[in-house]
Design a protein around this motif. Structure first.
Motif, mmCIF file in Angstrom:
data_model
loop_
_atom_site.group_PDB
_atom_site.id
_atom_site.type_symbol
_atom_site.label_atom_id
_atom_site.label_comp_id
_atom_site.label_asym_id
_atom_site.label_seq_id
_atom_site.Cartn_x
_atom_site.Cartn_y
_atom_site.Cartn_z
ATOM 1 N N LYS A 108 -5.189 -38.453 -52.407
ATOM 2 C CA LYS A 108 -3.786 -39.318 -52.008
ATOM 3 C C LYS A 108 -4.506 -40.158 -52.675
ATOM 4 N N VAL A 109 -5.394 -40.936 -53.849
ATOM 5 C CA VAL A 109 -5.628 -42.552 -53.903
ATOM 6 C C VAL A 109 -4.263 -42.886 -54.765
ATOM 7 N N LYS A 110 -4.343 -44.210 -54.014
ATOM 8 C CA LYS A 110 -3.341 -45.042 -53.905
ATOM 9 C C LYS A 110 -3.428 -45.659 -55.865
ATOM 10 N N GLU A 111 -5.188 -46.266 -55.522
ATOM 11 C CA GLU A 111 -4.947 -47.597 -57.302
ATOM 12 C C GLU A 111 -6.186 -46.279 -57.350
ATOM 13 N N LEU A 112 -6.088 -46.134 -59.616
ATOM 14 C CA LEU A 112 -7.007 -45.428 -59.523
ATOM 15 C C LEU A 112 -7.615 -45.854 -60.901
ATOM 16 N N ARG A 113 -9.098 -46.615 -61.078
ATOM 17 C CA ARG A 113 -8.901 -46.837 -62.428
ATOM 18 C C ARG A 113 -10.414 -46.955 -63.038
ATOM 19 N N VAL A 114 -10.563 -46.285 -64.167
ATOM 20 C CA VAL A 114 -11.376 -45.571 -65.244
ATOM 21 C C VAL A 114 -11.987 -46.336 -66.008
ATOM 22 N N TYR A 115 -12.958 -46.504 -65.949
ATOM 23 C CA TYR A 115 -13.225 -47.517 -67.059
ATOM 24 C C TYR A 115 -15.417 -46.963 -68.181
ATOM 25 N N ILE A 116 -14.780 -46.657 -69.613
ATOM 26 C CA ILE A 116 -15.674 -45.755 -69.989
ATOM 27 C C ILE A 116 -16.422 -46.958 -71.031
ATOM 28 N N GLN A 117 -17.553 -47.300 -70.510
ATOM 29 C CA GLN A 117 -19.026 -48.483 -71.605
ATOM 30 C C GLN A 117 -19.810 -48.426 -71.603
ATOM 31 N N PHE A 118 -19.344 -47.257 -73.263
ATOM 32 C CA PHE A 118 -19.989 -47.121 -74.105
ATOM 33 C C PHE A 118 -18.887 -46.938 -75.375
ATOM 34 N N GLN A 119 -19.689 -47.238 -76.502
ATOM 35 C CA GLN A 119 -18.951 -47.461 -77.461
ATOM 36 C C GLN A 119 -18.652 -46.419 -78.257
ATOM 37 N N ASP A 120 -17.847 -46.606 -78.924
ATOM 38 C CA ASP A 120 -16.971 -44.866 -79.692
ATOM 39 C C ASP A 120 -17.219 -43.698 -78.642
ATOM 40 N N PHE A 121 -17.338 -43.755 -77.973
ATOM 41 C CA PHE A 121 -17.331 -42.959 -77.029
ATOM 42 C C PHE A 121 -16.009 -42.801 -76.209
ATOM 43 N N PHE A 122 -15.492 -41.358 -76.017
ATOM 44 C CA PHE A 122 -14.375 -41.541 -75.228
ATOM 45 C C PHE A 122 -13.821 -40.820 -74.363
ATOM 46 N N LEU A 123 -13.437 -41.002 -72.899
ATOM 47 C CA LEU A 123 -13.392 -39.843 -72.138
ATOM 48 C C LEU A 123 -12.516 -38.813 -72.384
ATOM 49 N N THR A 124 -12.447 -37.835 -72.436
ATOM 50 C CA THR A 124 -10.940 -37.380 -73.023
ATOM 51 C C THR A 124 -10.081 -36.624 -71.264
ATOM 52 N N ILE A 125 -8.842 -37.367 -70.817
ATOM 53 C CA ILE A 125 -8.355 -36.893 -70.005
ATOM 54 C C ILE A 125 -7.590 -35.421 -70.434
ATOM 55 N N THR A 126 -7.627 -34.520 -69.160
ATOM 56 C CA THR A 126 -7.575 -32.973 -69.296
ATOM 57 C C THR A 126 -5.957 -32.917 -69.750
ATOM 58 N N ASN A 127 -5.243 -32.350 -70.630
ATOM 59 C CA ASN A 127 -3.951 -32.553 -71.176
ATOM 60 C C ASN A 127 -2.716 -31.702 -70.142
ATOM 61 N N GLN A 128 -3.493 -31.987 -68.605
ATOM 62 C CA GLN A 128 -2.672 -31.461 -67.768
ATOM 63 C C GLN A 128 -1.771 -32.864 -67.337
ATOM 64 N N ALA A 129 -0.379 -32.689 -66.393
ATOM 65 C CA ALA A 129 0.440 -33.647 -65.876
ATOM 66 C C ALA A 129 -0.236 -33.560 -64.236
ATOM 67 N N ILE A 130 -0.522 -35.542 -64.551
ATOM 68 C CA ILE A 130 -0.476 -35.969 -63.297
ATOM 69 C C ILE A 130 0.309 -35.514 -62.300
ATOM 70 N N ILE A 131 0.089 -36.025 -60.781
ATOM 71 C CA ILE A 131 1.017 -35.052 -60.167
ATOM 72 C C ILE A 131 0.430 -35.982 -58.845
ATOM 73 N N SER A 132 1.808 -36.752 -58.431
ATOM 74 C CA SER A 132 0.790 -38.090 -57.111
ATOM 75 C C SER A 132 1.765 -38.179 -56.582
ATOM 76 N N GLY A 133 2.261 -38.334 -54.903
ATOM 77 C CA GLY A 133 2.767 -38.645 -54.514
ATOM 78 C C GLY A 133 2.156 -39.904 -53.810
ATOM 79 N N TYR A 134 1.649 -40.334 -54.058
ATOM 80 C CA TYR A 134 0.910 -41.500 -53.845
ATOM 81 C C TYR A 134 0.075 -42.670 -54.582
ATOM 82 N N LEU A 135 0.325 -42.294 -55.402
ATOM 83 C CA LEU A 135 -0.360 -43.846 -56.949
ATOM 84 C C LEU A 135 0.668 -44.343 -57.243
ATOM 85 N N ARG A 136 -0.252 -45.684 -57.244
ATOM 86 C CA ARG A 136 0.540 -46.899 -57.762
ATOM 87 C C ARG A 136 0.333 -47.868 -58.532
ATOM 88 N N LYS A 137 -1.485 -47.521 -58.924
ATOM 89 C CA LYS A 137 -1.745 -48.310 -60.093
ATOM 90 C C LYS A 137 -2.744 -47.160 -60.825
#
Length: 298
Positions: A108-137
């Motif tokens: 039930k996270v309210k604030e989520l931050r994801v950051y990758i500090q590595f040049q030219d590499f990207f984290l691929t978020i799974t292609n599924q719907a983000i479902i949360s009744g609590y996420l605000r940011k």
């Protein structure tokens, strides 16, 4: 004579658990967990701290830590979860997604931050719907996002979305609750059925603040934004809505997609039309002439 002030000594162990958990929330998660060795009372306090904060660590190094504080958390909710990884590799993509979606769906996270500090590499978020009744940011940096992960209709409390140096493969961003949207140094990579780059459609009808600072691709196509009050937009050299042959309107060359939009771009961008409600607007151009074709409907 002034009455001498009395000094009352207080031991930190005299504080209630709720106060200790609040104090610990300002530390990194690794430091919080290390407090379990202080005494028997401290063995389980870290499990109830409402924050997860990991910075400057590799996924491999913090795997056991995050499995404990996220995957084995039980029904203890998380207020803020900040994950900043260094030296990210593609083979670790599944692990990171496991923590992210468990925090969203179970913790039930309210604030989520994801950051990758590595040049030219990207984290691929799974292609599924983000479902949360609590996420605000939600803050994302150096990640790849596909269609389903940008449909926020199942996040009714989400009010702030920030993305930096992200690659978007989706045709749409949808949210009825979003109030503040910031995108900086973005890559709009979606192609149509014929392999041509196409515009990103953004539907955020309740937004009040928009910041768009540089992007690679066509200018996004915005739906109506009747409550928009604040907008800052900067165009750069990678914007496709630029004249390829001239610095002045128009170059006269019908092969120039910037001046003579074709196909999916024929309708142009409703960008300026839907900025008309703003009370504060800044448009800056770091490149050649930008051609903003104004459409009066969407």
């Amino acid at each position: 004579m002034k009455k001498a002030m009395e000094t009352i000594a207080t031991n930190i162990n005299d504080l209630p658990n709720e106060v200790l958990q609040y104090i610990l929330s300002f530390l990194s998660t690794r430091e919080v967990v290390q407090t379990c060795v202080l005494s028997q009372r401290w063995c389980n306090i870290w499990k109830f701290v409402p924050t997860v904060h990991v910075t400057n660590e590799t996924i491999q190094h913090c795997q056991k830590l995050l499995d404990h504080v996220i995957m084995q958390r039980g029904d203890v909710s998380i207020d803020t979860c900040h994950l900043e990884f260094v030296k990210y590799f593609r083979r670790e993509n599944r692990k990171a997604n496991k923590w992210i979606f468990h925090a969203l769906s179970v913790c039930k996270v309210k604030e989520l931050r994801v950051y990758i500090q590595f040049q030219d590499f990207f984290l691929t978020i799974t292609n599924q719907a983000i479902i949360s009744g609590y996420l605000r940011k939600l803050e994302l940096d150096s990640v790849k996002l596909e269609a389903n992960s940008l449909d926020f209709t199942s996040c009714p409390l989400l009010e702030e979305l920030q993305m930096g140096y992200c690659i978007i493969y989706a045709r749409k961003i949808v949210s009825k609750s979003l109030k503040r949207l910031k995108m900086e140094t973005m890559f709009f990579e979606k192609e149509d059925d014929d392999g041509w780059p196409c515009r990103l459609h953004i539907s955020v009808p309740n937004i009040v603040s928009l910041t768009l600072l540089g992007f690679d691709g066509w200018t996004p196509l915005f739906a109506s934004m009747p409550y928009l009050a604040f907008a800052i937009v900067t165009f750069n050299d990678e914007c496709y809505d630029t004249c390829q042959y001239s610095s002045f309107w128009d170059c006269g060359n019908e092969d120039c997609e910037g001046c003579y939009a074709i196909g999916d771009h024929l309708n142009g961008s409703v960008f300026l039309h839907h900025l008309s409600h703003t009370t504060h607007m800044e448009l800056t151009n770091d490149c050649r002439m930008v051609c903003l074709h104004v459409l009066l409907f969407y």
